[in-house]
Design a protein around this motif. Structure first.
Motif, PDB file in Angstrom:
ATOM      1  N   ALA A 147    -102.959 -29.269  46.432  1.00 12.12           N
ATOM      2  CA  ALA A 147    -101.770 -28.793  45.719  1.00 12.12           C
ATOM      3  C   ALA A 147    -100.957 -29.955  45.164  1.00 12.12           C
ATOM      4  CB  ALA A 147    -100.908 -27.942  46.654  1.00 12.12           C
ATOM      5  N   VAL A 148    -100.880 -31.055  45.942  1.00  9.35           N
ATOM      6  CA  VAL A 148    -100.184 -32.255  45.453  1.00  9.35           C
ATOM      7  C   VAL A 148    -100.858 -32.762  44.186  1.00  9.35           C
ATOM      8  CG1 VAL A 148     -99.696 -34.680  45.957  1.00  9.35           C
ATOM      9  CG2 VAL A 148     -99.268 -32.947  47.698  1.00  9.35           C
ATOM     10  N   GLU A 172     -92.534 -27.377  46.267  1.00  8.91           N
ATOM     11  CA  GLU A 172     -93.238 -28.107  45.216  1.00  8.91           C
ATOM     12  C   GLU A 172     -93.644 -29.457  45.811  1.00  8.91           C
ATOM     13  OE1 GLU A 172     -90.864 -26.126  41.428  1.00  8.91           O
ATOM     14  OE2 GLU A 172     -90.389 -28.187  42.033  1.00  8.91           O
ATOM     15  N   PRO A 173     -94.917 -29.601  46.206  1.00  4.94           N
ATOM     16  CA  PRO A 173     -95.357 -30.810  46.928  1.00  4.94           C
ATOM     17  C   PRO A 173     -95.470 -32.014  46.001  1.00  4.94           C
ATOM     18  CG  PRO A 173     -97.220 -29.349  46.538  1.00  4.94           C
ATOM     19  CD  PRO A 173     -96.000 -28.623  46.041  1.00  4.94           C
ATOM     20  N   LEU A 174     -94.776 -33.088  46.373  1.00  9.01           N
ATOM     21  CA  LEU A 174     -94.737 -34.289  45.540  1.00  9.01           C
ATOM     22  C   LEU A 174     -95.624 -35.405  46.054  1.00  9.01           C
ATOM     23  CD1 LEU A 174     -90.870 -34.400  44.928  1.00  9.01           C
ATOM     24  CD2 LEU A 174     -92.631 -33.467  43.418  1.00  9.01           C
ATOM     25  N   GLY A 175     -95.940 -35.412  47.344  1.00  8.72           N
ATOM     26  CA  GLY A 175     -96.769 -36.494  47.858  1.00  8.72           C
ATOM     27  C   GLY A 175     -97.037 -36.355  49.338  1.00  8.72           C
ATOM     28  N   LEU A 176     -98.027 -37.099  49.828  1.00  4.86           N
ATOM     29  CA  LEU A 176     -98.373 -37.163  51.245  1.00  4.86           C
ATOM     30  C   LEU A 176     -98.244 -38.598  51.721  1.00  4.86           C
ATOM     31  CD1 LEU A 176    -101.492 -34.826  51.336  1.00  4.86           C
ATOM     32  CD2 LEU A 176     -99.440 -34.516  52.714  1.00  4.86           C
ATOM     33  N   TYR A 184     -97.181 -36.725  56.701  1.00  5.99           N
ATOM     34  CA  TYR A 184     -95.920 -36.108  56.270  1.00  5.99           C
ATOM     35  C   TYR A 184     -96.050 -35.650  54.821  1.00  5.99           C
ATOM     36  CZ  TYR A 184     -93.904 -38.225  60.458  1.00  5.99           C
ATOM     37  OH  TYR A 184     -93.636 -38.582  61.753  1.00  5.99           O
ATOM     38  N   LEU A 185     -95.486 -34.486  54.545  1.00  7.73           N
ATOM     39  CA  LEU A 185     -95.437 -33.950  53.191  1.00  7.73           C
ATOM     40  C   LEU A 185     -94.048 -34.184  52.611  1.00  7.73           C
ATOM     41  CD1 LEU A 185     -96.324 -32.140  50.765  1.00  7.73           C
ATOM     42  CD2 LEU A 185     -95.570 -30.177  52.142  1.00  7.73           C
ATOM     43  N   VAL A 186     -93.998 -34.760  51.439  1.00 11.89           N
ATOM     44  CA  VAL A 186     -92.735 -34.932  50.711  1.00 11.89           C
ATOM     45  C   VAL A 186     -92.707 -33.875  49.619  1.00 11.89           C
ATOM     46  CG1 VAL A 186     -91.352 -36.483  49.305  1.00 11.89           C
ATOM     47  CG2 VAL A 186     -92.690 -37.399  51.217  1.00 11.89           C
ATOM     48  N   ALA A 187     -91.676 -33.028  49.630  1.00  8.33           N
ATOM     49  CA  ALA A 187     -91.641 -31.894  48.706  1.00  8.33           C
ATOM     50  C   ALA A 187     -90.207 -31.491  48.442  1.00  8.33           C
ATOM     51  CB  ALA A 187     -92.414 -30.709  49.281  1.00  8.33           C
ATOM     52  N   GLN A 188     -90.026 -30.710  47.394  1.00  8.34           N
ATOM     53  CA  GLN A 188     -88.724 -30.109  47.132  1.00  8.34           C
ATOM     54  C   GLN A 188     -88.864 -28.594  47.189  1.00  8.34           C
ATOM     55  OE1 GLN A 188     -87.408 -31.597  43.359  1.00  8.34           O
ATOM     56  NE2 GLN A 188     -89.096 -30.718  42.199  1.00  8.34           N
ATOM     57  N   ALA A 189     -87.882 -27.945  47.822  1.00  4.80           N
ATOM     58  CA  ALA A 189     -87.903 -26.496  47.943  1.00  4.80           C
ATOM     59  C   ALA A 189     -87.555 -25.876  46.596  1.00  4.80           C
ATOM     60  CB  ALA A 189     -86.927 -26.036  49.012  1.00  4.80           C
ATOM     61  N   VAL A 190     -88.235 -24.777  46.281  1.00  2.00           N
ATOM     62  CA  VAL A 190     -88.016 -24.119  44.990  1.00  2.00           C
ATOM     63  C   VAL A 190     -86.575 -23.635  44.868  1.00  2.00           C
ATOM     64  CG1 VAL A 190     -88.694 -22.143  43.569  1.00  2.00           C
ATOM     65  CG2 VAL A 190     -90.440 -23.472  44.766  1.00  2.00           C
ATOM     66  N   ASP A 191     -85.983 -23.163  45.968  1.00  6.48           N
ATOM     67  CA  ASP A 191     -84.607 -22.645  45.914  1.00  6.48           C
ATOM     68  C   ASP A 191     -83.561 -23.747  46.030  1.00  6.48           C
ATOM     69  OD1 ASP A 191     -85.144 -23.269  48.528  1.00  6.48           O
ATOM     70  OD2 ASP A 191     -84.173 -21.500  49.373  1.00  6.48           O
ATOM     71  N   ARG A 192     -84.021 -25.000  46.168  1.00  8.40           N
ATOM     72  CA  ARG A 192     -83.091 -26.135  46.208  1.00  8.40           C
ATOM     73  C   ARG A 192     -83.595 -27.219  45.264  1.00  8.40           C
ATOM     74  NH1 ARG A 192     -83.669 -24.515  51.581  1.00  8.40           N
ATOM     75  NH2 ARG A 192     -81.733 -23.868  52.622  1.00  8.40           N
ATOM     76  N   PRO A 193     -83.582 -26.961  43.972  1.00  3.06           N
ATOM     77  CA  PRO A 193     -84.125 -27.937  43.011  1.00  3.06           C
ATOM     78  C   PRO A 193     -83.397 -29.278  43.094  1.00  3.06           C
ATOM     79  CG  PRO A 193     -82.839 -26.236  41.889  1.00  3.06           C
ATOM     80  CD  PRO A 193     -83.004 -25.783  43.305  1.00  3.06           C
ATOM     81  N   GLY A 194     -84.192 -30.339  43.039  1.00  7.82           N
ATOM     82  CA  GLY A 194     -83.614 -31.676  43.073  1.00  7.82           C
ATOM     83  C   GLY A 194     -83.431 -32.237  44.460  1.00  7.82           C
TER      84      GLY A 194
END
Length: 327
Positions: A147-148, A172-176, A184-194
């Motif tokens: 997905a990343v 929204e997965p940005l990196g591992l 660790y997964l670095v991601a941003q939540a869809v309901d908390r953009p940015g």
């Protein structure tokens, strides 16, 4: 020197596409005038490079042109084989791909470099996980990595430390990131953009890769984010301060047991040593229960003076130990 720079210029254009003279100059740490001369030299050597004028112009190679010349030095060829991580690659489902890539790289190297690279792999090995701890179970790691790579959203059920412990998130997965054997997964939540956050992959209980794609933030830099987050995490975990007395032996073990942040704080706040060499200092600690466990590692080489809650916990443990060992 110039031959090496010309090769670097060629490889930059091959991997990045169109680049302006100023961009090339900044990347190669030369003047724009030098870039102009280098472009003329490449063209004279038969490399199909051309430039477009104007604000959006720049230099680029003719479509389809690729060079097989790598120009690897001995040190560069050897360093490539130090980056191999067979364990993590296998966890990501890339074990076979990594092995194939190494074989192709070896086959393309001159005999001398190939021998040295193989010798290096025989003499150095990377083992990422820490001691005395089984590896995390990460059954969803491969799906997350996909997905990343594809820029697809994921729906996860995630277990966290506070209530409610199990939560549903669309991310929204940005990196591992692999840190001390933990993913660790670095991601941003869809309901908390940015808002970019970090999730431990082993705590993902369920996962569905969604059909929706997302636009990756152009300014996001995974390495920079992780460095900043890791510093903040270490700082935020140390929520309190204990006033302690430490023996010389305890002071010498601080960095090994608790890390540089704690050791430096103790050295900075330490008072003059007494006749036995013990010092009074302030020691950053986590919450009382965790600090209690950590301080017991020093045994009789530390005395907790404050806060009273922490001193009481340590005192209770000391009494229990005395009852067990002294009857």
């Amino acid at each position: 020197m110039r031959a090496s720079r010309l090769l670097s210029t060629l490889l930059l254009l091959q991997t990045r596409g169109r680049m302006s003279a100023s961009e090339l100059a900044a990347e190669l740490e030369v003047s724009v005038r030098t870039v102009y001369r280098d472009m003329e030299a490449l063209s004279a050597a038969g490399v199909p490079v051309y430039g477009d004028a104007g604000r959006s112009g720049g230099y680029q190679l003719l479509d389809g042109y690729r060079t097989r010349l790598t120009g690897l030095t001995v040190d560069e060829a050897e360093s490539l084989f130090l980056t191999g991580m067979p364990g993590p690659a296998a966890e990501l489902g890339l074990g076979g791909v990594l092995a194939a890539a190494e074989l192709k790289l070896l086959a393309s190297l001159p005999a001398e470099l190939r021998t040295r690279a193989e010798a290096l792999r025989e003499r150095f090995h990377l083992d990422a996980p820490g001691w005395f701890r089984p590896a995390d179970r990460t059954p969803w790691l491969g799906a997350i990595a996909g997905a990343v790579w594809d820029g697809r959203r994921i729906a996860v059920r995630y277990r966290r430390w506070r209530e409610p412990q199990e939560v549903d998130r669309e991310l929204e997965p940005l990196g591992l990131v692999l840190k001390s054997g933990l993913w660790y997964l670095v991601a941003q939540a869809v309901d908390r953009p940015g808002q970019v956050r970090t999730y431990r992959v082993a705590q993902v209980l369920e996962l569905v890769v969604l059909p929706e794609r997302f636009e990756r933030p152009e300014t996001f830099d995974l390495a920079r984010y992780w460095a900043e987050w890791a510093r903040r995490y270490e700082r935020d975990m140390l929520v309190g301060t204990a006033v302690v007395r430490l023996s010389p032996k305890a002071v010498s073990r601080l960095a090994h047991l608790y890390g540089d942040v704690v050791a430096e704080a103790v050295v900075r706040t330490a008072g003059p040593p007494d006749e036995r060499g013990w010092v009074r200092a302030e020691m950053p600690v986590e919450q009382a229960a965790v600090a209690h466990d950590d301080l017991l590692k020093l045994g009789a080489e530390v005395e907790v003076l404050a806060p009273q809650e922490l001193r009481a916990l340590v005192t209770e443990s000391v009494r229990a130990l005395a009852a067990t060992y002294l009857g």
